[in-house]
Design a protein around this motif. Structure first.
Motif, PDB file in Angstrom:
ATOM      1  N   GLY A  28       0.830  -1.205   0.000  1.00 29.26           N
ATOM      2  CA  GLY A  28       0.000   0.000   0.000  1.00 29.26           C
ATOM      3  C   GLY A  28       0.862   1.252   0.000  1.00 29.26           C
ATOM      4  N   ALA A  29       0.432   2.262  -0.744  1.00 25.63           N
ATOM      5  CA  ALA A  29       1.162   3.535  -0.779  1.00 25.63           C
ATOM      6  C   ALA A  29       0.280   4.596  -1.395  1.00 25.63           C
ATOM      7  CB  ALA A  29       2.461   3.405  -1.569  1.00 25.63           C
ATOM      8  N   ASP A  30       0.505   5.842  -1.008  1.00 25.05           N
ATOM      9  CA  ASP A  30      -0.226   6.944  -1.606  1.00 25.05           C
ATOM     10  C   ASP A  30       0.253   7.197  -3.029  1.00 25.05           C
ATOM     11  OD1 ASP A  30      -1.977   7.617   0.493  1.00 25.05           O
ATOM     12  OD2 ASP A  30      -0.374   8.663   1.558  1.00 25.05           O
ATOM     13  N   VAL A  31      -0.480   8.043  -3.731  1.00 24.57           N
ATOM     14  CA  VAL A  31      -0.161   8.359  -5.119  1.00 24.57           C
ATOM     15  C   VAL A  31       1.254   8.928  -5.229  1.00 24.57           C
ATOM     16  CG1 VAL A  31      -0.781   9.831  -7.073  1.00 24.57           C
ATOM     17  CG2 VAL A  31      -2.565   8.797  -5.678  1.00 24.57           C
ATOM     18  N   GLY A  32       2.017   8.407  -6.198  1.00 27.17           N
ATOM     19  CA  GLY A  32       3.331   8.966  -6.480  1.00 27.17           C
ATOM     20  C   GLY A  32       4.441   8.525  -5.557  1.00 27.17           C
ATOM     21  N   LEU A  33       4.173   7.587  -4.631  1.00 26.78           N
ATOM     22  CA  LEU A  33       5.214   7.152  -3.695  1.00 26.78           C
ATOM     23  C   LEU A  33       6.057   6.000  -4.236  1.00 26.78           C
ATOM     24  CD1 LEU A  33       3.793   7.350  -0.055  1.00 26.78           C
ATOM     25  CD2 LEU A  33       5.674   8.627  -1.064  1.00 26.78           C
ATOM     26  N   GLY A  34       5.734   5.479  -5.416  1.00 30.91           N
ATOM     27  CA  GLY A  34       6.634   4.514  -6.036  1.00 30.91           C
ATOM     28  C   GLY A  34       6.111   3.105  -6.207  1.00 30.91           C
ATOM     29  N   VAL A  85       0.606  -7.506  -4.879  1.00 31.19           N
ATOM     30  CA  VAL A  85      -0.419  -6.588  -5.373  1.00 31.19           C
ATOM     31  C   VAL A  85      -0.140  -5.203  -4.800  1.00 31.19           C
ATOM     32  CG1 VAL A  85      -2.887  -6.080  -5.480  1.00 31.19           C
ATOM     33  CG2 VAL A  85      -2.108  -8.461  -5.447  1.00 31.19           C
ATOM     34  N   THR A  86      -0.217  -4.174  -5.639  1.00 31.91           N
ATOM     35  CA  THR A  86      -0.072  -2.805  -5.131  1.00 31.91           C
ATOM     36  C   THR A  86      -1.417  -2.101  -5.172  1.00 31.91           C
ATOM     37  OG1 THR A  86       0.377  -1.685  -7.254  1.00 31.91           O
ATOM     38  CG2 THR A  86       2.249  -2.731  -6.129  1.00 31.91           C
ATOM     39  N   THR A  87      -1.604  -1.181  -4.243  1.00 28.21           N
ATOM     40  CA  THR A  87      -2.834  -0.397  -4.216  1.00 28.21           C
ATOM     41  C   THR A  87      -2.610   0.878  -3.420  1.00 28.21           C
ATOM     42  OG1 THR A  87      -5.213  -0.482  -3.762  1.00 28.21           O
ATOM     43  CG2 THR A  87      -3.763  -1.423  -2.095  1.00 28.21           C
ATOM     44  N   ARG A  88      -3.517   1.817  -3.578  1.00 27.69           N
ATOM     45  CA  ARG A  88      -3.487   3.002  -2.725  1.00 27.69           C
ATOM     46  C   ARG A  88      -3.872   2.611  -1.307  1.00 27.69           C
ATOM     47  NH1 ARG A  88      -6.533   7.665  -6.358  1.00 27.69           N
ATOM     48  NH2 ARG A  88      -5.154   7.552  -8.164  1.00 27.69           N
ATOM     49  N   LEU A  89      -3.389   3.374  -0.349  1.00 30.84           N
ATOM     50  CA  LEU A  89      -3.639   3.039   1.060  1.00 30.84           C
ATOM     51  C   LEU A  89      -5.123   2.995   1.396  1.00 30.84           C
ATOM     52  CD1 LEU A  89      -0.848   5.052   2.937  1.00 30.84           C
ATOM     53  CD2 LEU A  89      -1.032   2.571   2.697  1.00 30.84           C
ATOM     54  N   ASN A  90      -5.908   3.833   0.741  1.00 31.01           N
ATOM     55  CA  ASN A  90      -7.327   3.874   1.077  1.00 31.01           C
ATOM     56  C   ASN A  90      -8.071   2.598   0.678  1.00 31.01           C
ATOM     57  OD1 ASN A  90      -7.011   5.266  -1.736  1.00 31.01           O
ATOM     58  ND2 ASN A  90      -9.142   4.621  -1.673  1.00 31.01           N
ATOM     59  N   MET A  91      -7.448   1.741  -0.148  1.00 27.03           N
ATOM     60  CA  MET A  91      -8.095   0.506  -0.593  1.00 27.03           C
ATOM     61  C   MET A  91      -7.601  -0.720   0.164  1.00 27.03           C
ATOM     62  SD  MET A  91     -10.245   1.424  -2.905  1.00 27.03           S
ATOM     63  CE  MET A  91     -10.626  -0.055  -3.831  1.00 27.03           C
ATOM     64  N   VAL A  92      -6.697  -0.534   1.119  1.00 26.03           N
ATOM     65  CA  VAL A  92      -6.117  -1.673   1.833  1.00 26.03           C
ATOM     66  C   VAL A  92      -7.179  -2.453   2.605  1.00 26.03           C
ATOM     67  CG1 VAL A  92      -4.591  -2.312   3.749  1.00 26.03           C
ATOM     68  CG2 VAL A  92      -3.784  -0.746   1.971  1.00 26.03           C
ATOM     69  N   VAL A  95       2.337  -4.496   3.577  1.00 22.66           N
ATOM     70  CA  VAL A  95       3.495  -3.617   3.740  1.00 22.66           C
ATOM     71  C   VAL A  95       3.136  -2.258   3.138  1.00 22.66           C
ATOM     72  CG1 VAL A  95       5.106  -5.555   3.596  1.00 22.66           C
ATOM     73  CG2 VAL A  95       4.630  -4.213   1.552  1.00 22.66           C
ATOM     74  N   ALA A  96       3.816  -1.229   3.582  1.00 22.02           N
ATOM     75  CA  ALA A  96       3.524   0.130   3.104  1.00 22.02           C
ATOM     76  C   ALA A  96       4.803   0.831   2.689  1.00 22.02           C
ATOM     77  CB  ALA A  96       2.816   0.932   4.198  1.00 22.02           C
ATOM     78  N   ILE A  97       4.754   1.547   1.565  1.00 24.68           N
ATOM     79  CA  ILE A  97       5.875   2.388   1.127  1.00 24.68           C
ATOM     80  C   ILE A  97       5.707   3.757   1.778  1.00 24.68           C
ATOM     81  CG2 ILE A  97       7.060   3.434  -0.830  1.00 24.68           C
ATOM     82  CD1 ILE A  97       5.934   1.235  -2.600  1.00 24.68           C
ATOM     83  N   MET A  98       6.728   4.190   2.517  1.00 26.74           N
ATOM     84  CA  MET A  98       6.649   5.457   3.241  1.00 26.74           C
ATOM     85  C   MET A  98       7.339   6.602   2.507  1.00 26.74           C
ATOM     86  SD  MET A  98       4.936   4.126   5.574  1.00 26.74           S
ATOM     87  CE  MET A  98       4.698   5.585   6.584  1.00 26.74           C
ATOM     88  N   GLY A  99       8.190   6.281   1.543  1.00 27.73           N
ATOM     89  CA  GLY A  99       8.899   7.322   0.808  1.00 27.73           C
ATOM     90  C   GLY A  99      10.351   6.965   0.590  1.00 27.73           C
TER      91      GLY A  99
END
Length: 566
Positions: A105-111, A222-229, A242-246
């Motif tokens: 999970g990660a927000d838009v543009g975080l990779g 699978v990747t997704t935006r955090l709001n869909m986790v 797991v989450a990408i923080m930056g």
């Protein structure tokens, strides 16, 4: 335009497609691997952050990301940071059993997409068993991706509802191979296949592909935006989150250097890179520069101007434009973006700016917004235009109905058709307007807004949003506020009265952005702040600096302020 190397790789891939058996369940694993690797190298090695940047490969800009594994227990939640991105395929549970299903999970543009591309290209760069001349990115014995015979990477937004796994592979990756051969292959190599699905939040349906039994045997990321986790976890509870923080702080210097330096000089850190990195380390941009898209924007502005971006207004204006182009690039080529797309972004910022401004000027600052609040205020912002459109459409439909009735020589029918036409016109255009002004969805699409979880009970949960960063809320608020100075001066002045000596420091970035966006706004704000808010000379000088332009459109603001401030 593709460079000759990419064209050659793509031609090789197309030639290899014809070598794969089409009419049977037989297949040649080496040929399939060669085709996939050639295709991945040709299509997944570009720079995806800032439009117009074509001289960076993925290896040039990929740097260490902070990736956190979230482990939930009955009494606590434990966070573990991964050492490197490749740890995603080596995670183990407490019993040392391999974890094979990972949700990133990660927000838009975080990779998210960049991470998928990196895994794919690392696998594609491994040597093949036939002693081919593929470039080796690292020692085969030490690369955890070597355990996979096949890697299938999918763009989730291209998966159709009716597709099963074999359909998806055939449609996106191996169109020259029969579905029976694909099924035979994924059955034979089940636990040696890595499946990568990029963008669950863009998936049209999860019922077919992600429920396929073959995924139970393989490795899946699978990747997704955090709001869909939460939604994903409700359907697929075996996935580890797991989450990408930056971008890791120490890696930002490498990213900056690769962005700013020529290809043949990237092995040494340049003075420009050191200067920019040290500036970020000490400035207000420190926190947001962990965001890859924001960091790329900072680098892009610096590279084009050959100077450190000191004016925040310039930086944020360009950042939002880049966010929008990043979104539009998913459906249309960047070079085809027109004034229409740019005007849509401007309209969106103004619509978001109204609730953003009210939130900042509340007695207790409001940073979390209900979806209904943003969408309603956005529609109200354009209420005069909406009302005119609705009335015009309704009257037109009523006239058409009246005309039809008169032609049939029935006054009663004419009146009925006119009333029906008026009602239909009102409903149809209102629905269209409501769809167009779905502000939260549009804001989330380009990355300005992100959805947050509501801790309330399921039955009372509401969709709630925050801005990507508080400074983005302040910028959009300033964009809206500064637009009022010419079109609704009374409303502009009303908001100005909420800037007092008690809160002027708290809203300083709002004021800075507003001064930087419009010279008339800067004049009014500086006079108000200088005479009513008891600020010091440094504060005023900061606003004056933000208001500077290359033209002579600004009056001599310094002459309009109390001399005691200077």
């Amino acid at each position: 335009m593709d460079n000759p190397g990419e064209q050659h790789q793509r031609a090789d891939a197309e030639e290899l497609v014809g070598k794969v058996q089409e009419d049977s369940s037989s297949y040649d694993l080496l040929q399939v691997q060669s085709q996939l690797k050639a295709d991945y190298k040709a299509k997944r090695n570009g720079f995806v952050f800032v439009p117009g940047v074509t001289d960076l490969s993925l290896d040039d800009y990929f740097v260490d990301l902070s990736i956190i594994r979230r482990e939930s227990r009955p009494t606590e939640v434990t966070l573990h940071e991964l050492t490197t991105y490749s740890d995603l395929v080596t995670l183990e549970d407490k019993r040392k059993d391999q974890l094979t299903h990972i949700l990133v999970g990660a927000d838009v543009g975080l990779g998210k997409t960049t991470l998928i591309n990196k895994l794919v290209l690392d696998w594609a760069s491994l040597p093949q068993d036939d002693n081919s001349n593929d470039v080796i990115c690292c020692d085969k014995t030490q690369n955890p991706l070597d355990k996979f015979d096949l890697v299938f990477a999918f763009d989730a937004n291209k998966l159709l509802t009716h597709m099963d796994l074999a359909d998806a592979i055939h449609d996106q990756l191996l169109s020259g191979m029969s579905k029976s051969a694909i099924k035979a292959m994924i059955t034979a190599h089940g636990d040696k296949i890595l499946y990568l699905f990029d963008g669950y939040d863009e998936l049209k349906s999860h019922q077919n592909v992600l429920n396929n039994k073959h995924l139970n045997r393989g490795y899946v990321i699978v990747t997704t935006r955090l709001n869909m986790v939460d939604e994903f976890s409700a359907h697929y509870d075996r996935y580890v989150h797991v989450a990408i923080m930056g971008v890791v702080w120490k890696s930002r210097k490498i990213f900056i250097n690769n962005f700013l330096s020529q290809a043949d000089r990237r092995d040494q850190i340049s003075k420009d890179a050191i200067d920019l990195w040290e500036y970020l380390n000490q400035s207000h941009l420190n926190q947001i520069s962990c965001h890859p898209l924001m960091l790329a924007t900072i680098c892009s502005i610096f590279k084009n101007r050959r100077e450190i971006p000191l004016r925040m207004t310039t930086l944020y204006n360009q950042a939002i434009y880049d966010f929008a182009m990043h979104f539009y690039a998913k459906s249309i080529p960047i070079e085809t973006c027109t004034e229409k797309e740019i005007s849509e972004v401007d309209e969106l910022i103004l619509a978001l700016g109204s609730p953003a401004l009210k939130g900042l000027l509340y007695k207790e600052t409001k940073l979390v917004f209900d979806k209904e609040d943003i969408d309603t205020i956005g529609r109200f912002q354009f209420a005069p235009t909406n009302a005119w459109l609705v009335v015009s459409c309704s009257v037109l439909c009523a006239c058409i109905g009246l005309e039809v009735g008169l032609r049939l020589e029935s006054l009663q029918l004419s009146l009925i058709l006119a009333i029906v036409g008026f009602i239909l016109g009102t409903i149809l255009l209102s629905v269209k307007i409501n769809h167009f002004f779905n502000i939260t969805e549009r804001g989330e699409n380009i990355g300005l807004l992100k959805r947050v979880s509501n801790p309330g009970k399921t039955a009372t949960k509401r969709a709630q949003y925050v801005f990507l960063h508080k400074t983005f809320q302040e910028f959009t608020a300033a964009k809206y506020w500064s637009s009022l100075v010419l079109i609704n001066r009374a409303k502009f002045d009303y908001y100005l009265t909420h800037i007092t000596r008690d809160n002027v420091v708290d809203v300083q970035y709002l004021i800075r952005f507003c001064c930087g966006l419009d010279s008339e706004s800067a004049s009014v704000i500086l006079q108000h702040v200088g005479t009513n808010c008891e600020v010091d000379g440094h504060f005023i000088q900061t606003l004056l600096f933000e208001a500077e332009t290359d033209s002579d459109e600004l009056p001599n603001l310094q002459d309009m302020l109390p001399s005691c401030l200077f």
